[in-house]
Design a protein around this motif. Structure first.
Motif, PDB file in Angstrom:
ATOM      1  N   VAL A 109      -2.723   2.191  -4.309  1.00  0.00           N
ATOM      2  CA  VAL A 109      -2.238   3.557  -4.146  1.00  0.00           C
ATOM      3  C   VAL A 109      -3.431   4.414  -3.727  1.00  0.00           C
ATOM      4  CG1 VAL A 109      -1.120   5.520  -5.270  1.00  0.00           C
ATOM      5  CG2 VAL A 109      -0.486   3.180  -5.917  1.00  0.00           C
ATOM      6  N   GLU A 114       5.102   6.279  -4.495  1.00  0.00           N
ATOM      7  CA  GLU A 114       4.480   5.452  -5.533  1.00  0.00           C
ATOM      8  C   GLU A 114       5.543   4.754  -6.381  1.00  0.00           C
ATOM      9  OE1 GLU A 114       1.447   5.657  -9.333  1.00  0.00           O
ATOM     10  OE2 GLU A 114       1.553   7.372  -7.972  1.00  0.00           O
ATOM     11  N   TRP A 116       4.256  10.364   3.075  1.00  0.00           N
ATOM     12  CA  TRP A 116       3.634   9.181   2.478  1.00  0.00           C
ATOM     13  C   TRP A 116       4.362   7.937   2.966  1.00  0.00           C
ATOM     14  CZ3 TRP A 116      -0.504   9.486  -0.918  1.00  0.00           C
ATOM     15  CH2 TRP A 116      -0.877  10.779  -1.261  1.00  0.00           C
ATOM     16  N   GLY A 119       6.862   1.922  -4.346  1.00  0.00           N
ATOM     17  CA  GLY A 119       5.866   0.854  -4.261  1.00  0.00           C
ATOM     18  C   GLY A 119       5.811   0.021  -5.529  1.00  0.00           C
ATOM     19  N   ARG A 120       5.835   0.692  -6.684  1.00  0.00           N
ATOM     20  CA  ARG A 120       5.818  -0.030  -7.962  1.00  0.00           C
ATOM     21  C   ARG A 120       7.095  -0.853  -8.153  1.00  0.00           C
ATOM     22  NH1 ARG A 120       2.959   3.085 -12.824  1.00  0.00           N
ATOM     23  NH2 ARG A 120       1.145   3.894 -11.726  1.00  0.00           N
ATOM     24  N   VAL A 168       4.927   3.580   2.343  1.00  0.00           N
ATOM     25  CA  VAL A 168       4.768   2.320   1.611  1.00  0.00           C
ATOM     26  C   VAL A 168       4.785   1.234   2.676  1.00  0.00           C
ATOM     27  CG1 VAL A 168       5.756   0.732  -0.076  1.00  0.00           C
ATOM     28  CG2 VAL A 168       5.931   3.211  -0.436  1.00  0.00           C
ATOM     29  N   SER A 204       0.829  -1.192   0.000  1.00  0.00           N
ATOM     30  CA  SER A 204       0.000   0.000   0.000  1.00  0.00           C
ATOM     31  C   SER A 204       0.864   1.242   0.000  1.00  0.00           C
ATOM     32  CB  SER A 204      -0.902  -0.006   1.238  1.00  0.00           C
ATOM     33  OG  SER A 204      -1.639   1.201   1.317  1.00  0.00           O
ATOM     34  N   VAL A 205       0.464   2.225  -0.805  1.00  0.00           N
ATOM     35  CA  VAL A 205       1.044   3.564  -0.770  1.00  0.00           C
ATOM     36  C   VAL A 205      -0.068   4.470  -0.276  1.00  0.00           C
ATOM     37  CG1 VAL A 205       2.006   5.462  -2.127  1.00  0.00           C
ATOM     38  CG2 VAL A 205       2.615   3.101  -2.685  1.00  0.00           C
TER      39      VAL A 205
END
Length: 90
Positions: free
Chosen positions: A55, A34, A14, A37-38, A16, A6-7
């Motif tokens: 996200v 993000e 923020w 996370g990817r 992750v 999860s982001v």
């Protein structure tokens, strides 16, 4: 078993998070979170794990959901974005 990533926004930035890890990774910008996370989702898929990456926006709504599947033989890992997500908080 699918790894859930999860982001999401947190106080001051923020995060992750992953059900497979104890500590969140914190970032000043959503863009950096993000991207991380990817990248993490693809690395886990290349290592043979199925991954779901969610996200979130600042308001809590889902901005995007990606499913990453492990590579089959010599193929690259596959990341699919899922359209049509609810715009309300989850």
């Amino acid at each position: 078993m699918t790894v859930a990533l999860s982001v999401a926004p947190v106080d001051g930035g923020w995060a992750v998070t992953a059900d497979a890890f104890d500590n969140p990774m914190l970032f000043a910008s959503g863009r950096a979170a993000e991207r991380t996370g990817r990248d993490l989702a693809l690395r886990l898929a290349r290592a043979g794990r199925e991954v779901q990456l969610d996200v979130r926006l600042r308001g809590g709504a889902t901005a995007a959901r990606f499913l990453c599947f492990p590579a089959v033989e010599q193929d690259a890992a596959l990341m699919l974005g899922l359209p049509g997500l609810s715009s309300g908080p989850a």
